[in-house]
Design a protein around this motif. Structure first.
Motif, PDB file in Angstrom:
ATOM      1  N   MET A 184       1.307  -1.375   0.220  1.00 43.51           N
ATOM      2  CA  MET A 184       0.282  -0.073   0.475  1.00 43.51           C
ATOM      3  C   MET A 184       0.980   1.462  -0.356  1.00 43.51           C
ATOM      4  N   PRO A 185       0.641   1.556  -0.761  1.00 38.63           N
ATOM      5  CA  PRO A 185       1.668   3.587  -0.901  1.00 38.63           C
ATOM      6  C   PRO A 185       1.227   4.138   0.145  1.00 38.63           C
ATOM      7  N   THR A 186       2.761   4.225   0.991  1.00 42.15           N
ATOM      8  CA  THR A 186       2.254   5.508   1.667  1.00 42.15           C
ATOM      9  C   THR A 186       3.220   6.894   1.472  1.00 42.15           C
ATOM     10  N   ASP A 187       3.471   7.498   2.791  1.00 45.02           N
ATOM     11  CA  ASP A 187       4.111   9.323   2.572  1.00 45.02           C
ATOM     12  C   ASP A 187       5.499   8.797   1.969  1.00 45.02           C
ATOM     13  N   SER A 236       6.093   6.312   0.087  1.00 45.38           N
ATOM     14  CA  SER A 236       6.511   6.216  -1.423  1.00 45.38           C
ATOM     15  C   SER A 236       7.183   6.575  -2.513  1.00 45.38           C
ATOM     16  N   PRO A 237       7.060   8.192  -2.117  1.00 43.18           N
ATOM     17  CA  PRO A 237       7.915   9.176  -3.978  1.00 43.18           C
ATOM     18  C   PRO A 237       9.538   8.777  -3.544  1.00 43.18           C
ATOM     19  N   ARG A 238      10.101   8.495  -2.519  1.00 41.68           N
ATOM     20  CA  ARG A 238      11.416   8.110  -1.992  1.00 41.68           C
ATOM     21  C   ARG A 238      12.130   7.150  -1.872  1.00 41.68           C
ATOM     22  N   ILE A 239      11.086   6.335  -1.487  1.00 39.19           N
ATOM     23  CA  ILE A 239      11.466   4.987  -2.366  1.00 39.19           C
ATOM     24  C   ILE A 239      11.506   4.270  -3.377  1.00 39.19           C
ATOM     25  N   LYS A 240      10.304   5.284  -4.468  1.00 37.24           N
ATOM     26  CA  LYS A 240      10.751   5.051  -6.120  1.00 37.24           C
ATOM     27  C   LYS A 240      12.030   5.788  -6.097  1.00 37.24           C
ATOM     28  N   ALA A 241      12.030   6.760  -5.666  1.00 38.10           N
ATOM     29  CA  ALA A 241      13.808   7.317  -6.051  1.00 38.10           C
ATOM     30  C   ALA A 241      14.747   6.574  -5.782  1.00 38.10           C
ATOM     31  N   ILE A 242      14.724   5.876  -4.365  1.00 39.22           N
ATOM     32  CA  ILE A 242      15.915   4.996  -4.482  1.00 39.22           C
ATOM     33  C   ILE A 242      15.717   3.747  -5.122  1.00 39.22           C
ATOM     34  N   ALA A 291       9.885   0.440  -9.760  1.00 42.20           N
ATOM     35  CA  ALA A 291       9.620   1.984  -8.534  1.00 42.20           C
ATOM     36  C   ALA A 291       8.129   1.201  -8.091  1.00 42.20           C
ATOM     37  N   THR A 292       7.942   0.457  -7.256  1.00 44.94           N
ATOM     38  CA  THR A 292       6.620   0.026  -6.710  1.00 44.94           C
ATOM     39  C   THR A 292       6.029   0.857  -5.192  1.00 44.94           C
ATOM     40  N   GLY A 293       7.373   1.956  -4.484  1.00 46.86           N
ATOM     41  CA  GLY A 293       7.453   2.457  -4.045  1.00 46.86           C
ATOM     42  C   GLY A 293       7.549   1.458  -2.659  1.00 46.86           C
ATOM     43  N   GLU A 294       7.113   0.988  -2.508  1.00 49.06           N
ATOM     44  CA  GLU A 294       7.421  -0.220  -1.185  1.00 49.06           C
ATOM     45  C   GLU A 294       8.206  -0.889  -1.194  1.00 49.06           C
TER      46      GLU A 294
END
Length: 306
Positions: A1-4, A6-12, A20-23
């Protein structure tokens, strides 16, 4: 489930090359384990997360398997790290792991040092009489020995060391066997050996490494450390058949060809074919592995500027 986050995780995820799942999914965790060259205590997600947090500098109760803002912040630094600018007087940015390899290759550690290396030795081959952590008197001048050891040894002991300065190979062997100048009686404490290694030897050899390998300072820290290890062990000469690989590495450094550098380091093994030189073969293999696995992913505590 996306969280706040998620954009930072996608960048990583984009930086490390996974979807880039955001998780923090299994693919992301596995890729981080690979990049960090970790060996988790088991194959579970929990074991892998614990290993990652340890690598990022967490300890004790902070290792909680929760990849929230704290872990994400450290991961962002880790994956986006670039080499800092060299301060005035510095030559290279090397990995602590690489410097540990030099010490391990030269003396194994404090216990072995006190047992076998606190007095002068002759490592055979083209070496000179050697003291401390691979400090080869055959490649030093009397003035250099004075400058490096004056704060740690008596004048009498320094004069004994000066008596074999510049002697290499069989000349060094015979000088030590015959106790020229009383050199065998010199005893060097491990702490003194370490201080000379870090404070005097490393900066000097870093300058020498940079002088024969222009552009070395842009390579990843592990690769820089491996080349520093080679120069510390073999010197800076690039002439003759025995130095063919060291000369070939010059162009490979300029093109930042890590695989090529690793291959040339492995090719050096041809030079040492007897049982008493097996340690050099092992050292070259460890240096090659450092280079071929080198990356710009590191924590500040992983690097040393010399």
């Amino acid at each position: 489930m996306p969280t706040d986050l998620s954009p930072r995780i996608k960048a990583i995820q984009k930086i490390i090359g996974v979807a880039a799942t955001g998780e923090y999914d299994l693919a992301t965790i596995d890729q981080l384990v690979s990049i960090m060259q970790l060996q988790p205590d088991g194959n579970s997600m929990q074991s892998k997360k614990e290993a990652i947090q340890k690598k990022l500098g967490f300890s004790g109760t902070k290792i909680d398997n929760i990849f929230g803002v704290n872990t994400t912040t450290r991961l962002e630094f880790f994956v986006s790290s670039s080499l800092p600018d060299l301060p005035p007087g510095a030559s290279m940015i090397v990995s602590k792991k690489g410097l540990d390899l030099i010490i391990q290759s030269e003396v194994s550690g404090e216990a072995a040092y006190n047992l076998k290396y606190k007095n002068p030795t002759w490592p055979k081959s083209d070496s000179g009489v050697t003291i401390g952590i691979g400090y080869d008197l055959g490649f030093e001048t009397a003035a250099g020995i004075q400058g490096d050891w004056a704060n740690f040894l008596s004048t009498a002991d320094i004069n004994k060391l000066k008596s074999v300065a510049g002697l290499k190979g069989l000349d060094a062997r015979d000088a030590l066997a015959n106790n020229v100048g009383g050199v065998r009686s010199v005893s060097i404490p491990y702490e003194a050996a370490k201080e000379v290694f870090y404070v005097n030897s490393m900066p000097g050899y870093a300058r020498s490494t940079k002088s024969i390998y222009p552009g070395v300072a842009v390579l990843p820290p592990d690769a820089q450390a491996a080349l520093l290890s080679i120069v510390y062990n073999r010197g800076t000469s690039l002439s003759g058949n025995r130095r063919m690989e060291m000369k070939n590495i010059v162009a490979l450094v300029s093109s930042e060809d890590l695989e090529g550098i690793a291959a040339e380091i492995r090719s050096m093994k041809r030079l040492w074919t007897t049982p008493d030189t097996r340690g050099l073969v092992i050292r070259r293999e460890k240096e090659a592995v450092l280079v071929e696995n080198a990356s710009f992913f590191f924590n500040p505590g992983d690097i040393i500027i010399v």
